[in-house]
Structure formats: C-alpha cells, structure tokens
Write a protein that holds these residues in place. Structure first.
Motif, PDB file in Angstrom:
ATOM      1  N   ALA A   1     -94.783-161.960  -7.666  1.00  0.00           N
ATOM      2  CA  ALA A   1     -93.646-161.964  -6.918  1.00  0.00           C
ATOM      3  C   ALA A   1     -92.621-161.930  -8.073  1.00  0.00           C
ATOM      4  O   ALA A   1     -91.475-161.383  -7.644  1.00  0.00           O
ATOM      5  CB  ALA A   1     -93.576-163.870  -6.553  1.00  0.00           C
ATOM      6  N   MET A   2     -92.551-162.184  -9.353  1.00  0.00           N
ATOM      7  CA  MET A   2     -91.814-161.835 -10.284  1.00  0.00           C
ATOM      8  C   MET A   2     -91.794-160.449 -10.482  1.00  0.00           C
ATOM      9  O   MET A   2     -90.636-159.741 -10.688  1.00  0.00           O
ATOM     10  CB  MET A   2     -91.970-162.757 -11.618  1.00  0.00           C
ATOM     11  N   ALA A   3     -92.753-159.683 -10.632  1.00  0.00           N
ATOM     12  CA  ALA A   3     -92.793-158.320 -10.789  1.00  0.00           C
ATOM     13  C   ALA A   3     -92.122-157.612 -10.004  1.00  0.00           C
ATOM     14  O   ALA A   3     -91.295-156.567 -10.001  1.00  0.00           O
ATOM     15  CB  ALA A   3     -94.454-157.733 -10.939  1.00  0.00           C
ATOM     16  N   ASP A   4     -92.279-158.065  -8.292  1.00  0.00           N
ATOM     17  CA  ASP A   4     -91.331-157.489  -7.317  1.00  0.00           C
ATOM     18  C   ASP A   4     -89.703-157.656  -7.730  1.00  0.00           C
ATOM     19  O   ASP A   4     -89.089-156.641  -7.309  1.00  0.00           O
ATOM     20  CB  ASP A   4     -91.518-158.183  -5.871  1.00  0.00           C
ATOM     21  N   LYS A   5     -89.491-158.857  -8.218  1.00  0.00           N
ATOM     22  CA  LYS A   5     -87.935-158.974  -8.308  1.00  0.00           C
ATOM     23  C   LYS A   5     -87.507-158.077  -9.576  1.00  0.00           C
ATOM     24  O   LYS A   5     -86.458-157.676  -9.543  1.00  0.00           O
ATOM     25  CB  LYS A   5     -87.783-160.280  -8.924  1.00  0.00           C
ATOM     26  N   VAL A   6     -88.401-157.824 -10.643  1.00  0.00           N
ATOM     27  CA  VAL A   6     -88.176-157.058 -11.830  1.00  0.00           C
ATOM     28  C   VAL A   6     -87.809-155.504 -11.414  1.00  0.00           C
ATOM     29  O   VAL A   6     -87.112-154.855 -11.641  1.00  0.00           O
ATOM     30  CB  VAL A   6     -89.126-157.232 -12.867  1.00  0.00           C
ATOM     31  N   ALA A   7     -88.872-155.443 -10.599  1.00  0.00           N
ATOM     32  CA  ALA A   7     -88.827-154.060  -9.855  1.00  0.00           C
ATOM     33  C   ALA A   7     -87.686-153.688  -9.130  1.00  0.00           C
ATOM     34  O   ALA A   7     -87.069-152.659  -9.380  1.00  0.00           O
ATOM     35  CB  ALA A   7     -90.107-153.658  -9.023  1.00  0.00           C
ATOM     36  N   ASP A   8     -87.338-154.389  -8.094  1.00  0.00           N
ATOM     37  CA  ASP A   8     -86.070-154.439  -7.454  1.00  0.00           C
ATOM     38  C   ASP A   8     -84.909-154.310  -8.407  1.00  0.00           C
ATOM     39  O   ASP A   8     -83.954-153.435  -8.030  1.00  0.00           O
ATOM     40  CB  ASP A   8     -85.868-155.780  -6.615  1.00  0.00           C
ATOM     41  N   ALA A   9     -84.759-154.980  -9.426  1.00  0.00           N
ATOM     42  CA  ALA A   9     -83.650-154.938 -10.319  1.00  0.00           C
ATOM     43  C   ALA A   9     -83.625-153.653 -10.945  1.00  0.00           C
ATOM     44  O   ALA A   9     -82.510-152.953 -11.034  1.00  0.00           O
ATOM     45  CB  ALA A   9     -83.685-155.884 -11.376  1.00  0.00           C
ATOM     46  N   MET A  10     -84.852-153.100 -11.399  1.00  0.00           N
ATOM     47  CA  MET A  10     -84.923-151.833 -11.955  1.00  0.00           C
ATOM     48  C   MET A  10     -84.385-150.695 -10.790  1.00  0.00           C
ATOM     49  O   MET A  10     -83.638-149.893 -11.467  1.00  0.00           O
ATOM     50  CB  MET A  10     -86.259-151.534 -12.489  1.00  0.00           C
ATOM     51  N   LEU A  11     -84.912-150.823  -9.854  1.00  0.00           N
ATOM     52  CA  LEU A  11     -84.503-150.093  -8.723  1.00  0.00           C
ATOM     53  C   LEU A  11     -83.294-149.919  -8.672  1.00  0.00           C
ATOM     54  O   LEU A  11     -82.342-148.703  -8.621  1.00  0.00           O
ATOM     55  CB  LEU A  11     -85.232-150.275  -7.285  1.00  0.00           C
ATOM     56  N   GLU A  12     -82.294-150.840  -8.552  1.00  0.00           N
ATOM     57  CA  GLU A  12     -80.774-150.693  -8.316  1.00  0.00           C
ATOM     58  C   GLU A  12     -80.216-150.307  -9.493  1.00  0.00           C
ATOM     59  O   GLU A  12     -79.340-149.199  -9.439  1.00  0.00           O
ATOM     60  CB  GLU A  12     -80.321-152.291  -8.102  1.00  0.00           C
ATOM     61  N   TRP A  13     -80.710-150.689 -10.521  1.00  0.00           N
ATOM     62  CA  TRP A  13     -79.943-150.156 -11.954  1.00  0.00           C
ATOM     63  C   TRP A  13     -80.286-148.411 -11.963  1.00  0.00           C
ATOM     64  O   TRP A  13     -79.572-147.732 -12.199  1.00  0.00           O
ATOM     65  CB  TRP A  13     -80.854-150.706 -13.142  1.00  0.00           C
ATOM     66  N   ALA A  14     -81.655-148.039 -11.841  1.00  0.00           N
ATOM     67  CA  ALA A  14     -81.967-146.845 -11.988  1.00  0.00           C
ATOM     68  C   ALA A  14     -81.361-145.979 -10.794  1.00  0.00           C
ATOM     69  O   ALA A  14     -80.928-144.656 -11.411  1.00  0.00           O
ATOM     70  CB  ALA A  14     -83.552-146.592 -11.759  1.00  0.00           C
ATOM     71  N   LEU A  15     -80.964-146.224  -9.765  1.00  0.00           N
ATOM     72  CA  LEU A  15     -80.163-145.584  -8.697  1.00  0.00           C
ATOM     73  C   LEU A  15     -78.980-145.383  -9.188  1.00  0.00           C
ATOM     74  O   LEU A  15     -78.281-144.323  -8.957  1.00  0.00           O
ATOM     75  CB  LEU A  15     -80.231-146.278  -7.361  1.00  0.00           C
ATOM     76  N   SER A  16     -78.101-146.345  -9.801  1.00  0.00           N
ATOM     77  CA  SER A  16     -76.896-146.446 -10.381  1.00  0.00           C
ATOM     78  C   SER A  16     -76.745-145.393 -11.348  1.00  0.00           C
ATOM     79  O   SER A  16     -75.711-144.847 -11.536  1.00  0.00           O
ATOM     80  CB  SER A  16     -76.442-147.591 -10.768  1.00  0.00           C
ATOM     81  N   LYS A  17     -77.857-144.911 -11.933  1.00  0.00           N
ATOM     82  CA  LYS A  17     -77.722-143.966 -13.332  1.00  0.00           C
ATOM     83  C   LYS A  17     -78.383-142.741 -12.783  1.00  0.00           C
ATOM     84  O   LYS A  17     -78.538-141.747 -13.789  1.00  0.00           O
ATOM     85  CB  LYS A  17     -78.637-144.401 -14.582  1.00  0.00           C
ATOM     86  N   GLY A  18     -78.527-142.397 -11.567  1.00  0.00           N
ATOM     87  CA  GLY A  18     -78.786-141.139 -11.128  1.00  0.00           C
ATOM     88  C   GLY A  18     -80.293-140.763 -11.002  1.00  0.00           C
ATOM     89  O   GLY A  18     -80.508-139.850 -10.395  1.00  0.00           O
ATOM     90  N   ALA A  19     -81.186-141.646 -11.046  1.00  0.00           N
ATOM     91  CA  ALA A  19     -82.692-141.601 -11.061  1.00  0.00           C
ATOM     92  C   ALA A  19     -82.939-141.561  -9.305  1.00  0.00           C
ATOM     93  O   ALA A  19     -82.367-142.436  -8.719  1.00  0.00           O
ATOM     94  CB  ALA A  19     -83.399-142.605 -11.724  1.00  0.00           C
ATOM     95  N   THR A  20     -84.087-140.736  -8.993  1.00  0.00           N
ATOM     96  CA  THR A  20     -84.521-140.698  -7.767  1.00  0.00           C
ATOM     97  C   THR A  20     -85.933-140.684  -7.730  1.00  0.00           C
ATOM     98  O   THR A  20     -86.580-140.865  -6.869  1.00  0.00           O
ATOM     99  CB  THR A  20     -83.867-139.511  -7.030  1.00  0.00           C
ATOM    100  N   SER A  21     -86.454-140.569  -8.990  1.00  0.00           N
ATOM    101  CA  SER A  21     -88.025-140.504  -9.383  1.00  0.00           C
ATOM    102  C   SER A  21     -88.266-141.596 -10.424  1.00  0.00           C
ATOM    103  O   SER A  21     -87.303-142.067 -11.120  1.00  0.00           O
ATOM    104  CB  SER A  21     -88.269-139.351  -9.581  1.00  0.00           C
ATOM    105  N   PHE A  22     -89.670-141.753 -10.402  1.00  0.00           N
ATOM    106  CA  PHE A  22     -90.090-142.830 -11.551  1.00  0.00           C
ATOM    107  C   PHE A  22     -91.302-142.187 -11.921  1.00  0.00           C
ATOM    108  O   PHE A  22     -92.136-141.381 -11.494  1.00  0.00           O
ATOM    109  CB  PHE A  22     -90.234-144.126 -11.270  1.00  0.00           C
TER     110      PHE A  22
END
Length: 687
Positions: free
Chosen positions: A43-64
């Motif tokens: 459950a925590m990992a999902d929250k961390v991943a969601d935070a990373m997703l929002e941040w990554a998208l704001s920096k122009g990332a579309t892949s991981f």
C-alpha cells in the motif's frame, strides 16, 4: 545562471524537499520514504509510486526503467543496463492514460543470460529479476525516469555489481555496530561513505574517427609520441581556456549533473595534455557509485556536442599519465559520526579506545586481504598504469604518516594515550598573508591506500571502473576484522589487548616511504605483503579459500558467486585484448603498410610489419585454442604486454620516417593539445 531558485538544480532527482512535496499529498512523510519501509508494504509502495509518477511527468518523463549494473561492463556505455517501458496505457475507451504503481516500482524482469554471468545463467536458465534500491533516488533524464536497481537470478545469485555492495555495507554495519556496543557505544548502524575523483581525456572528435583503436578499445595501440608531452607539467591545474570546447563541455556536464542533484564540486586540468578531473562531495557509497556511473555516461554523451570525444580508459596514450579514480573512503555512524575522525568518535562515544581499535581492524584487513584489494583494481587498463610513476605500485600497503604510526606503535607496545594530532602553522614570510595551517600528516601519493586524516584514499582504482567491487571488498574485509575483534572481546579478552595483538601481527602493512622506490617491491616481498604485478594473477585471488570463506561468512558472496566473478573478470580481460589485437592487425594492414609502401621505406620495413602481424595473429589463435579462462588470460597478457608492444615499436619507427601527408591515421600530436589550440568554441562543432 546565478538564480538558484530558477535553475532547476536538484529538481530532476526524487529526493529531499523535491520528493517531500509530492509525498505529503499522499499522506507520506519524507522520513517514510527515506526509511524504506515502503519496499515491503504494498500500500505504501503504491503511494510512493504515485508520487514518483506525478513528479516524473512534470519533468517530461513518459517512460521508466530499472537501471542496474551488469558484471564485466567495461566497454558498455554507462556500464549499466535497462529496459525502458512506457508509462502510457490505453483504456477500453481507447483514450490514453498514465500508469505506474507499486508493482512497477518494486520489481522488473529481464533476460539474465545475455549479460556476463560467469556461468550463473544460461539460455535455458535465463531468469533475471530487478528490484528498486530505495537508498538511491530515481532521477529523470530526457523522457525516462531511471530507478537504480539490483539484479539477481532465479536462484538468488547476484548478477550485478550493486547487490554484493549492498550486502557488504550491511555486514560492515552489523559487525561494526556490534563491536562499538561491546565498547560501550550504541548506535543505530554504520554507513560507508566515499568521494570519487574521476579523471578523463577529451580529444578532437574528427581525429578520434581516424583512430579505430580508440573507437573500439579506448586506447591507442600504436602511435609515435610527439616532441612535447607533459615534461613541463604545464597542463596540471592550469586555467582552462575560456570559450574553448573542453571548458564549455565540462560546464555543460556540471549543469546536467546539478539538475540531477549530483554535487560535482571540482573541475580542473590533470597532468597529461587533454586530461581533466571531476570530483563530487562525499556521500553514501551506493549512491555515489550510481552517480559516478551517470557522470561517466553524461560525459560521453555531452562531448560530441562540442566536437570532442571523452576517453575514460586508464591508459589511452603511452608516454603521458593515465587516468585513475581515487576512491576516498570512510566509515561513520548513521548519526554522522566519522569513525576515522578521532575527535568526533571520542567525543560521541566518550571512549578514547575506540579509535585505535578501529584503526587496528583496518590495518589488519589491509594486510590480510591485500590480495583482494589488488584484485579489485585489476581493470585491464591498470596493466599499463600501476607503478608507472603515475599511480601506486602493485604492492598493497597503507600510509599512516609519522604521527599516526608512532601513536599506533606506542599503543601496540602497551603505552596508551589519546591520539592528539598536531597541526603545523606555516608562515609565508609576508605580514599581509595569512598563516596556513598544515594538517598532521603530509600527503603520500605513492601509497595505494593512504590515510588522509578522517578518511583513507584508495588511489590505485582505474578511471574506467565501476567502483562497486572495490567498495564491496573494503566493506567486507573491515566487517570481517570487526567481527574478529568483537568475537574475541565476547570470549573474554579486553579490546586494547585484541587491538595490540592485531597491530603486532599486521603493522608490517604500514609503509610511509616512497612507493615508487625500485627497492620497495623486494622489501614488501620479504614482509609478506600482497605484491601481484599481473592483473590476471590478482583476479585469480577471488577464489582463494580464505577470500571465499570471508565473503561467505559475511553473507556477501556465495562461493559460486565468487567463482562467477573471477570468470567474468578473466573473460572481460581476454575479450578486450582480442579487440585491441584485432584492431591493431587491421590498422597495420589497412593503413601502415600502404603508407610505408607509398613512402618508399623499403621492403625490410614492410617485412617487419608483416612478420609482426603474423605473430599477433598466432598469439590470438593460441588464446582461442586454450581450454580455460585463466590460461587464456595469461596468454592475452603476454600478447598485450610483449607481442603487441614489439609490433608497436616497428609501427612507431615507421611513422617517424613517413611524410606526414602520407600517414592516414590521426597522429598522437593531432589527438593531444586540444585545450591549447585556442580554437574558439561555437555551437557549430561537428556532432
């Protein structure tokens, strides 16, 4: 850009205040993230991943991707591996959306058999799995979020360089914390810190493309040296020419690194023409290793923008200094107390006995496992560098300096008092100049592992190396010696008595003299120190019984993993020599023989060249016929250091007699001195 608030520095790394902004939206604190409990809480990992997703998208990332460190990656760009996966998905309605959750973050999968594995994997047993390293923060470059990761096989064997490093640091923390507790000092754990000094060359890219040897192997296998080299020591620390391509390239690399939160503190010219160095602030070993690999990658990718090629190999040019990667190393508590800083550790613990006990553990580790330290620096390029008056010799010892040595000798002999190093004021003789304070000890640049006050510096590491193996060895051997001392204390001995006995047996590993002295290796042999000139012989130390037993006891490497790493290192060495020999044959046949024929140097020169090629070809054939990697390695070393050098002499003599207009390869003169040709930088350099 002077406005740090708008510089984007640090914003492309998911750490600290940057990460906190996205985590708090999901009810997580920065402490939750840094504490790494989330890697075992879906459950925590999902929250961390969601935070990373929002941040990554704001920096122009579309892949991981999960970024890992394959074994034997000397010629691999960035010395890393990854599978880049888009975060774009299409719903049932056909509309695009973004997906990146805890499952994506925590685990990945790739083929484990197509990387060097030393027999741990095969095509029919190819499972390989990736998992996030929570200690090393993800970062965004271009359109990819890179997640530093570890790589293991279906059977649990480490297939990478990082997993053993993580295990070794854990072992060092476990045994070091246990020892400190027995001496009355409780701490939550230990960390290993490093700071890496990365040396490299920048050369003109147009000349680089006229050198097949540099393109394929990273070093020149032939080439007459010009009239000027580094004789005047005029390149070292000289100002870099403003507006020239090298300085603009270096500045660009720094800016990119600052965005990723990589603190490249220094930049300067090194000893050889075209040679430079970066050095960051120190930090946690796994993080610093990841960041160093990224710096190397950025450097190679940025140089072409400025009409340059970056060379990271240890010895690109014969006749001038090669490149190293000094590994500044220390151990501290998680609370920030440096065990090698006598003032800090004594004040924090209230026990002035801890410092000499820790030093006795390190000195005894250097003496006991010096052969492993030599193995750890057995990069192919170090064949040409160690002991060549530019790097420490192949004898493993440690320099402590006069004050520290006398202190430990006095302690060893039963006379104990707290270590109080004396600094020295230096007056420059002019009243308006400040007084300089010299540290307790001088610098000894000829020692492979000198103590520099609060840290040791492993100076013999090669510039092309991934330092994970180097630091795995250092952490594991210290963990073992911490355990030796702790076991004896628990058995009833006093800490000072244990440390004194270790120093009596192992103080021979301390050498404060000139490591370049030609008589030193023979003296070291009499003392029984690790002295292994051959990189191939040092690689084979990986599977010595005492070394495998240590790795296994510390839960760092199983015996099968030790054997696999030995095989990978041998195969890597042989493979690189095969490339060097093959490209040398092509250069002689396709360039040098036609040039000397056109120049009319005569049939005797042509015959020498052709005979030399035949000898190299026969040596290659002998390598291919050998039954095992160790035999192949020994034959490859002879080919590289004897047969190829003999042919090189013929080639270089021929070059000296051939008119410049008839020589079709870029000369060493054309490759060096790019920083002093005063070519004005502009954005139209060839890409």
């Amino acid at each position: 850009m002077n406005d740090l608030q708008s510089s984007e520095y640090g914003e492309y790394r998911f750490a600290g205040a940057i990460a906190s902004k996205y985590l708090t939206k999901r009810g997580l604190s920065l402490a939750d993230y840094e504490g790494a409990a989330w890697v075992k809480d879906r459950a925590m990992a999902d929250k961390v991943a969601d935070a990373m997703l929002e941040w990554a998208l704001s920096k122009g990332a579309t892949s991981f991707c999960h970024l890992f460190q394959p074994m034997g990656a000397t010629l691999r760009h960035g010395q890393t591996g990854c599978v880049q996966l888009t975060m774009l998905r299409f719903g049932k309605d056909g509309l695009p959306t973004w997906k990146f959750d805890g499952d994506d973050l925590l685990q990945g999968e790739t083929d484990g058999s197509s990387y060097p594995s030393g027999g741990l994997r095969a095509t029919h047993t190819a499972g390989g799995y990736l998992t996030v390293d929570p200690e090393s923060a993800p970062y965004v470059r271009d359109d990819v979020m890179y997640i530093p990761a570890c790589f293991v096989s279906y059977t649990g064997y480490a297939l990478d360089e990082k997993t053993p490093l993580k295990r070794a640091v854990q072992a060092c923390s476990k045994e070091g914390t246990r020892l400190l507790k027995l001496m009355g000092y409780e701490t939550s754990g230990l960390v290993v810190n490093i700071g890496l000094e990365q040396e490299f060359f920048l050369i003109p890219r147009d000349a680089y493309f006229k050198r097949p040897d540099l393109q394929f192997s990273g070093r020149t296998v032939l080439g007459k040296f010009p009239a000027r080299g580094q004789e005047a020591c005029d390149h070292y620390m000289a100002p870099m020419f403003t507006g020239n391509a090298p300085l603009e390239c270096v500045k660009d690399v720094q800016r990119q690194c600052f965005k990723l939160g990589i603190p490249l503190l220094t930049r300067h010219r090194e000893v050889a023409p075209n040679q430079y160095e970066f050095a960051p602030l120190f930090g946690a070993v796994a993080v610093q290793t990841d960041q160093n690999l990224e710096v190397m990658r950025i450097l190679e990718e940025t140089a072409p923008k400025y009409g340059l090629a970056a060379l990271l190999q240890e010895k690109p040019f014969t006749g001038v200094n090669g490149s190293g990667k000094h590994n500044n190393w220390s151990i501290g508590t998680k609370d920030g107390v440096n065990l090698l800083n006598v003032g800090q550790i004594t004040k924090a613990s209230g026990n002035d006995m801890i410092f000499p006990v820790v030093m006795s553990a390190i000195v005894s580790a250097v003496d006991t496992y010096g052969d492993l330290m030599r193995m750890a620096i057995a990069s192919p390029g170090n064949d040409f560098r160690l002991g060549a008056m530019e790097a420490p010799p192949s004898v493993i010892s440690t320099y402590l300096g006069e004050q520290m040595t006398k202190y430990l000798e006095s302690f060893r002999d039963g006379s104990f008092k707290a270590y109080d190093p004396t600094t020295t004021p230096i007056s420059l003789g002019a009243d308006d100049l400040p007084v300089i304070t010299a540290p307790a000890e001088d610098r000894n640049r000829t020692s492979p592992f000198p103590y520099g006050g609060h840290r040791f510096e492993f100076r013999a590491v090669g510039s092309s190396q991934n330092v994970s193996t180097v630091n795995t060895v250092l952490a594991t051997m210290c963990a073992k010696q911490f355990k030796v001392i702790a076991d004896r204390i628990e058995a009833g001995e006093k800490p000072d008595a244990v440390a004194q006995s270790l120093l009596k047996e192992h103080m021979k590993a301390v050498f404060n003299g000139n490591g370049y002295d030609p008589e030193w290796p023979a003296q070291a042999d009499k003392l029984g120190l690790a002295h292994i000139d051959s990189g191939i012989d040092s690689i084979k130390c990986m599977t010595k019984e005492k070394n495998m037993a240590m790795f296994e006891e510390m839960n760092v490497l199983k015996r099968e993993e030790c054997a696999a790493r030995e095989t990978v290192m041998l195969e890597n060495y042989v493979g690189l020599v095969e490339v060097e020999a093959g490209v040398m044959i092509d250069m002689v046949n396709q360039h040098i023989i036609p040039s000397v024929t056109k120049a009319g140097l005569g049939p005797s020169v042509e015959a020498q060249l052709k005979d030399g090629v035949v000898m190299v070809e026969e040596a290659l054939e002998a390598i291919h016929k050998a039954d095992d990697a160790a035999t192949q390695g020994a034959l490859a070393r002879t080919l590289r250091l004897e047969t190829m050098i003999n042919l090189r002499k013929v080639c270089d003599d021929a070059e000296a007699k051939t008119p410049a207009g008839m020589w079709t390869l870029a000369t060493i003169k054309e490759l060096l001195f790019v920083d002093t040709n005063h070519t004005k930088f502009n954005n139209n350099y060839p890409n």
